[in-house]
Design a protein around this motif. Sequence first.
Motif, PDB file in Angstrom:
ATOM      1  N   LYS B 374       0.902  -0.981  -0.328  1.00 53.14           N
ATOM      2  CA  LYS B 374      -0.308  -0.203   0.166  1.00 53.14           C
ATOM      3  C   LYS B 374       0.611   1.105  -0.189  1.00 53.14           C
ATOM      4  CE  LYS B 374      -4.105  -1.120   2.586  1.00 53.14           C
ATOM      5  NZ  LYS B 374      -4.920  -1.422   3.621  1.00 53.14           N
ATOM      6  N   ASP B 375       1.810   0.536   1.058  1.00 52.71           N
ATOM      7  CA  ASP B 375       3.166   2.252   1.176  1.00 52.71           C
ATOM      8  C   ASP B 375       3.381   2.671  -0.300  1.00 52.71           C
ATOM      9  OD1 ASP B 375       3.117   4.029   2.956  1.00 52.71           O
ATOM     10  OD2 ASP B 375       5.454   3.706   3.571  1.00 52.71           O
ATOM     11  N   TYR B 377       2.095   1.931  -3.754  1.00 55.02           N
ATOM     12  CA  TYR B 377       0.679   2.684  -4.297  1.00 55.02           C
ATOM     13  C   TYR B 377       0.642   3.797  -3.798  1.00 55.02           C
ATOM     14  CZ  TYR B 377       1.269  -1.451  -6.697  1.00 55.02           C
ATOM     15  OH  TYR B 377       1.976  -2.291  -7.723  1.00 55.02           O
ATOM     16  N   ARG B 378       0.979   4.506  -2.360  1.00 61.03           N
ATOM     17  CA  ARG B 378      -0.171   5.764  -2.302  1.00 61.03           C
ATOM     18  C   ARG B 378       1.591   6.536  -2.935  1.00 61.03           C
ATOM     19  NH1 ARG B 378      -0.060   6.616   4.045  1.00 61.03           N
ATOM     20  NH2 ARG B 378      -1.751   4.845   4.304  1.00 61.03           N
ATOM     21  N   PRO B 404      -9.175   4.679  -4.278  1.00 60.37           N
ATOM     22  CA  PRO B 404      -8.093   3.799  -3.706  1.00 60.37           C
ATOM     23  C   PRO B 404      -7.743   4.617  -1.882  1.00 60.37           C
ATOM     24  CG  PRO B 404      -7.972   5.057  -5.342  1.00 60.37           C
ATOM     25  CD  PRO B 404      -9.239   5.287  -5.482  1.00 60.37           C
ATOM     26  N   ILE B 407      -9.426   2.005  -0.341  1.00 59.17           N
ATOM     27  CA  ILE B 407      -8.464   0.460  -0.572  1.00 59.17           C
ATOM     28  C   ILE B 407      -7.040   0.714   1.136  1.00 59.17           C
ATOM     29  CG2 ILE B 407      -6.577  -0.348  -1.899  1.00 59.17           C
ATOM     30  CD1 ILE B 407      -8.331   0.509  -3.865  1.00 59.17           C
ATOM     31  N   GLN B 408      -6.350   2.501   0.931  1.00 59.47           N
ATOM     32  CA  GLN B 408      -5.484   2.798   1.790  1.00 59.47           C
ATOM     33  C   GLN B 408      -6.775   2.993   3.387  1.00 59.47           C
ATOM     34  OE1 GLN B 408      -2.252   3.205   1.096  1.00 59.47           O
ATOM     35  NE2 GLN B 408      -2.159   3.044  -1.284  1.00 59.47           N
TER      36      GLN B 408
END
Lengths: 323, 553
Positions: B374-375, B377-378, B404, B407-408
């Motif tokens: 996740k990190d 794609y952030r 998004p 999701i995050q």
Amino acid sequence: MINKRNMATYGIALVFILALNFLLPRMMPGDPLMAIYGEDALIQMTPELKAHLVERFALDEPIWSQLGAYFWGLLRGDLGHSYYYNAPVSEVILGRLPWTCLLVGSSLVLSTVLGVVLGIESGWRRGRKLDKSLLTGLMALGGFPDFFLGIVLLLVFGVTLGLLPLAGALTPYAELSGLALSLDILKHLLLPLASLTLCHIGGSYLLTRNTMITVMQEPYILTARAKGLSDSQIRYHHAGRNSMLPVFTRTGMWLGRLVTGALFVEMVFAYPGLGYLTYEALLARDYPVLQGVLLMVAVFVLVANLLVDLTYPKLDPRASYAH
Amino acid sequence: MLRIEGLNVSYDSERILNGIDLEVKAGETLAIIGESGAGKTTLGLSIMGLLNGNARGRIAFDGVDLLSLSKDEMRELRWNRIAMVFQNDEDVLNPVHTVLGQVLEPMVEHRLKNKEEAEQRASQLLSEAGLSSDKFYAYPYQLSGGEQQRALVAMAWANEPELIILDEPLSSLDAVSRLEMMELLKRMGRGRTILVVTHDITAAANLATSIATMYGGRIVERGATPAVLYNPRHPYTRALLRSYPGMATGKDLQGIKGRMTRGVSGCPFHPRCTQAIEICRREVPLLVKYRERLIACHRGGIIPALSVKGMSKSFGSVKAVDNVSLVIDGGGTLALVGQSGSGKTTLAKAITGIIKADAGDVYLEGEKVSRRGKDFYRRVQMIFQKPGEALSHRLSVLEAVKEPLDIQGIETEAKRINRVKKVLEEVELSTSADFLEEYPHHLSGGELQRVTIARALVLDPQVLIADEPTSFLDSSVQAKILKLLLNLQEQRGLSMLFITHDIAVARKISDRMAVMLGGKIIEEGQSSGILASPAHPYTQSLLKAAQGNSQLG
Ligand code: SF4
């Protein structure tokens, strides 16, 4: 350079002044002769003289012929006859003119030169001691009317100290000549000159100083400093030269008031100039002389303006370009 | 020759110059560039000793500290050893004196020459400066801006100074006179030490051997002219160059976010810098050596936002990506140019982890990425060629852009919706309830692409990888999307990898360019450099094709 349109303006102004001088007495109610000569003169006149005058001014004819006669007279330098002085007006005026020119002319030059120099020095040192004392001192002096300064000077130097003559332009009946004459003239001139100069110095000083302060901010002063020029070169050649411009115009305008500028001072010192003449003529109700003086003043103002217009572009090259 | 150390200048408690360190070697031409208000002119004036303000520090000229000289010593030095060509604003020349008179004046006043000799030399200088002889006795107002500038140059050279300071020497000139003036200054400047102060990058590029960038009263970058101009390493220098219209690059102009403010703590540029970190606010970065140049930045200049090292990917025996290394500058755009099948998309997918690379590493701000969670794609987002594919047709605009965040698991629902609205505004879309409820198939191509951009940006990523984002759009929409991306970059400092087959599009948007052929990078560098002189024959052919197209159109 001065162009045709300017010249035309001057021409129109001149004609206008002359016309006014012609029309005013004739438009007054009652006998135009009385308006031209005044009541007193009229009473003393013989009928023959009256008839002669009527004919001379063409007073019994239509206005156009009168105008023609008037201009014709002017062209011959005939401003009329003064019954008080018993002489032609032009002669009376011309007799006084040199004294006024001497007094007012030299005070004009003196006050302008001094005013400009002090103004430049003062503006250069803006806010410093010399500037502050000059500013207060000259402003205070300028606050007094010129005749008041004249009276004070007269009392101190003439009456109390007895250093200088009290009145007139010459020692009467002294029959001096050469150097002695010049000295005598100078002695008589000194006090009226001083009072006029002291009174007017403030104006050109202040104008120069203020212009100087603005000019000191101009980029070309920075350029001059960058060039490593000496202070005096920057002060006079660069800043001073530009600060003089408005004073020059102002002095030119003053030139026009040459004739009457010294009226009160001439009265105080019984100085035989045009101002004093005006005063005498007023007391005596000598209308022809008064009219003559008036005409002189008007013409002088015009000529002075013309002179300024003609010479200014020499001092400020931008002037001929801007218009 | 000239060595300035720790120079501070303030006017009425306002700091104009801050700890300036600068060295100019004999015979060198140094240009100081920066926006107006950066303190360039003040610097020139302090060397001349013409400041009204308060100067502290050291200005050593030939070993003598100018700040310690007496008034008379300084006056003796002025124009004889250091002269200045002032910016030709109104009345730099005295309006009531002739040009010749003003040129000869310093020679006479410094008693170098008598009047006649000075007049002779002044005439000679004026003709050397290209003023026709019938203008020598003219008054400044009778001359054109160009002629005045020539007179100013002649005047500065009058006393044969060793150091000449030129303040905006081309500013009052039209295009043709600029060229002539540039030639003139080059010719007359030979053998002299010259300091050019200008906001005019072209002037700096043409005249100077080295360049110093100034911002907020400090020098922020200093290096050789080509290095600074073609590869600026300080964020401000790059921003300044980006906002300057030059012929060399076809890139659209980009502004700098915010405006210059005085008296900021820390790095003077930090309120506008898109890569500012905590320390930038507190501490002033020192001007330190960094590969052949000096840079004042806590992060050592523009950071590499994302770099790829030795990446390879094969499909069977086909090497789609063959040992590729790339750097995407923070806040900059790298265009990856190549025809279809060159491996561009594979590379992008390998970077983002959509496919797994056979070899190679990805670094984010210098740190190796080991896992793409996740990190990752952030911080790194991608937009694709066909917006329709990226958006599920079952999601409304609101849902698609919000996904998004969901999701995050960021923030509360209400805040998420707010963020969605904000980002939609940023990409210039409507935030009305009607529009939020729209489904993709009701949107136009341009709107769809904006929605995907919004979706990519909603997480506030540092890097955006855009794969042919405009190739399906008609040209007017394409222009708008490109402009939008540039604006977003200016505001957010977004770093972009822009993948395209069209070198003309790349030229519009990129700072740097990499050309890819058969899985390999065959040429890489500053876009303006590549466009001006492409080295590889393939690049040349791409360029020729693009030029042919533009001639058609
Ligand atoms: S990263 Fe920091 S130090 Fe460097 S330019 Fe930006 S704000 Fe200044």
